[in-house]
Design a protein around this motif. Structure first.
Motif, short mmCIF file in Angstrom:
data_model
loop_
_atom_site.label_atom_id
_atom_site.label_comp_id
_atom_site.label_asym_id
_atom_site.label_seq_id
_atom_site.Cartn_x
_atom_site.Cartn_y
_atom_site.Cartn_z
N SER A 1 33.28 41.37 -5.14
CA SER A 1 33.29 40.02 -5.72
C SER A 1 32.71 40.04 -7.14
N ASN A 2 31.71 40.90 -7.37
CA ASN A 2 31.15 41.01 -8.71
C ASN A 2 32.19 41.54 -9.71
N LEU A 3 32.99 42.49 -9.28
CA LEU A 3 34.00 43.05 -10.18
C LEU A 3 35.11 42.04 -10.47
N ARG A 4 35.42 41.19 -9.52
CA ARG A 4 36.41 40.16 -9.79
C ARG A 4 35.91 39.20 -10.87
N PHE A 5 34.63 38.90 -10.81
CA PHE A 5 34.04 38.08 -11.87
C PHE A 5 34.03 38.85 -13.19
N ALA A 6 33.63 40.11 -13.15
CA ALA A 6 33.59 40.92 -14.37
C ALA A 6 34.96 40.97 -15.04
N GLN A 7 36.02 41.04 -14.25
CA GLN A 7 37.36 41.07 -14.83
C GLN A 7 37.72 39.72 -15.46
N ALA A 8 37.23 38.63 -14.88
CA ALA A 8 37.45 37.33 -15.51
C ALA A 8 36.73 37.24 -16.85
N VAL A 9 35.58 37.85 -16.94
CA VAL A 9 34.81 37.84 -18.18
C VAL A 9 35.47 38.72 -19.22
N GLU A 10 35.89 39.92 -18.80
CA GLU A 10 36.50 40.90 -19.72
C GLU A 10 37.85 41.36 -19.17
N PRO A 11 38.88 40.56 -19.26
CA PRO A 11 40.17 40.92 -18.67
C PRO A 11 40.82 42.14 -19.32
N ASP A 12 40.39 42.50 -20.51
CA ASP A 12 41.00 43.64 -21.20
C ASP A 12 40.14 44.90 -21.14
N ASN A 13 39.14 44.90 -20.29
CA ASN A 13 38.26 46.08 -20.16
C ASN A 13 38.87 47.04 -19.14
N PRO A 14 39.39 48.21 -19.58
CA PRO A 14 40.05 49.11 -18.63
C PRO A 14 39.10 49.72 -17.62
N ALA B 1 38.95 47.37 -14.71
CA ALA B 1 40.19 47.43 -13.91
C ALA B 1 40.20 48.67 -13.03
N ARG B 2 39.79 49.81 -13.58
CA ARG B 2 39.75 51.04 -12.78
C ARG B 2 38.76 50.92 -11.64
N ARG B 3 37.60 50.39 -11.95
CA ARG B 3 36.58 50.29 -10.91
C ARG B 3 36.97 49.29 -9.83
N LEU B 4 37.61 48.20 -10.22
CA LEU B 4 38.05 47.20 -9.24
C LEU B 4 39.06 47.81 -8.28
N ALA B 5 40.00 48.59 -8.80
CA ALA B 5 40.99 49.24 -7.94
C ALA B 5 40.32 50.23 -6.99
N GLU B 6 39.38 51.00 -7.53
CA GLU B 6 38.69 52.00 -6.72
C GLU B 6 37.87 51.37 -5.61
N VAL B 7 37.08 50.37 -5.95
CA VAL B 7 36.23 49.73 -4.95
C VAL B 7 37.06 48.96 -3.94
N SER B 8 38.16 48.37 -4.36
CA SER B 8 39.06 47.68 -3.41
C SER B 8 39.56 48.66 -2.35
N ALA B 9 39.92 49.86 -2.77
CA ALA B 9 40.39 50.88 -1.82
C ALA B 9 39.26 51.33 -0.91
N TRP B 10 38.08 51.51 -1.46
CA TRP B 10 36.94 51.92 -0.65
C TRP B 10 36.62 50.88 0.42
N ARG B 11 36.58 49.62 0.03
CA ARG B 11 36.21 48.59 0.99
C ARG B 11 37.28 48.39 2.05
N ALA B 12 38.55 48.55 1.66
CA ALA B 12 39.64 48.47 2.64
C ALA B 12 39.52 49.57 3.68
N ALA B 13 38.94 50.71 3.27
CA ALA B 13 38.76 51.84 4.18
C ALA B 13 37.42 51.80 4.90
N GLY B 14 36.64 50.74 4.67
CA GLY B 14 35.35 50.61 5.32
C GLY B 14 34.24 51.40 4.68
N ARG B 15 34.45 51.83 3.44
CA ARG B 15 33.47 52.67 2.74
C ARG B 15 32.56 51.81 1.87
N SER B 16 31.29 52.16 1.81
CA SER B 16 30.35 51.46 0.94
C SER B 16 30.68 51.72 -0.52
#
Length: 258
Positions: free
Chosen positions: A175-188, A191-206
């Motif tokens: 949820s923090n990264l979703r906010f961070a992307q709203a603040v800085e939508p052009d920060n790559p 975007a990379r970290r949001l994709a990575e953490v989304s995959a981790w959480r979908a897999a049950g990983r911290s």
């Protein structure tokens, strides 16, 4: 060598479990409930809980302290705050403590609460146990401190070595990264970290621990000096320009209602 693992508690808390295999001694950070720690001890006979480290007085960080202290005789360390019972050693800024053969420096980081502290171990691999002050890609709400206090606390933590592993106590990263992307939508990096953490959480990983290099690149609350953030927060405030503490205050207010 000390191993650090997370014991899940409540809905999204982590109790950090520090283990010293040579001595079979343990320490825990912010045990909001006793049951996960007692279950670990029961499943791993021969280990002794020697230290309980507290960052602040909120119930989801101290709720298990008294039960654990009575069950194990562990020493309780925490901030100098009368709202935290059963503290054996009340800590002040700059003090150094020894836990499991590791030296930690106490850092006062008010903002989330008036007496919040963090524990920093400066070694080849530094560690930071920062409670609810610095989160992965975010920071804690301001319950007792001012925006200026919290901003200064975060700036202090951001000055620690970039390799520092950040052990905060909530799984809020996505949820923090979703906010961070709203603040800085052009920060790559975001975007990379949001994709990575989304995959981790979908897999049950911290998503934790984080590290300070990553936080400096992706955490808007550590990036209040960035021109794009300053300009966006000035527009939100209706002013031509605002100072760094006001930038932080606007960010925190936006996040509170995001």
């Amino acid at each position: 060598m000390v191993r650090i693992d997370a014991l899940p508690a409540f809905q999204d808390n982590y109790i950090w479990l520090l283990q010293a295999p040579a001595s079979r001694h343990l320490a825990v950070v912010d045990p909001g409930e006793a049951a996960p720690v007692l279950a670990w001890l029961e499943a791993n006979p021969g280990w002794q809980l020697t230290d309980i480290l507290i960052t602040h007085h909120h119930a989801d960080h101290i709720g298990g302290v008294e039960t654990l202290r009575q069950a194990t005789g562990a020493r309780v360390l925490g901030p100098d705050d009368e709202r935290i019972p059963a503290v054996d050693l009340r800590l002040r800024d700059g003090e150094r403590i020894d836990v499991l053969g590791c030296t930690f420096r106490v850092l006062e980081v008010p903002g989330h609460t008036r007496s919040h502290i963090a524990y920093f171990h400066d070694a080849a691999q530094p560690w930071l146990f920062c409670g609810d002050t610095l989160f992965a890609a975010g920071c804690g709400r301001l319950f007792e401190g001012t925006p200026s206090q919290m901003h200064q606390s975060l700036r202090r933590l951001a000055e620690l070595p970039e390799a520092t592993l950040v052990y905060c106590t909530h799984e809020y990263t996505l949820s923090n990264l979703r906010f961070a992307q709203a603040v800085e939508p052009d920060n790559p990096a975001i975007a990379r970290r949001l994709a990575e953490v989304s995959a981790w959480r979908a897999a049950g990983r911290s998503s934790l621990p984080s590290n300070l290099a990553l936080e400096r690149d992706t955490n808007p609350f550590l990036r209040t000096g960035e021109t794009s953030i300053k300009e966006k927060m000035a527009r939100r405030s209706g002013r031509a320009s605002i100072d760094p503490d006001q930038v932080f205050a606007e960010l925190r207010g936006w996040k509170d209602n995001f």
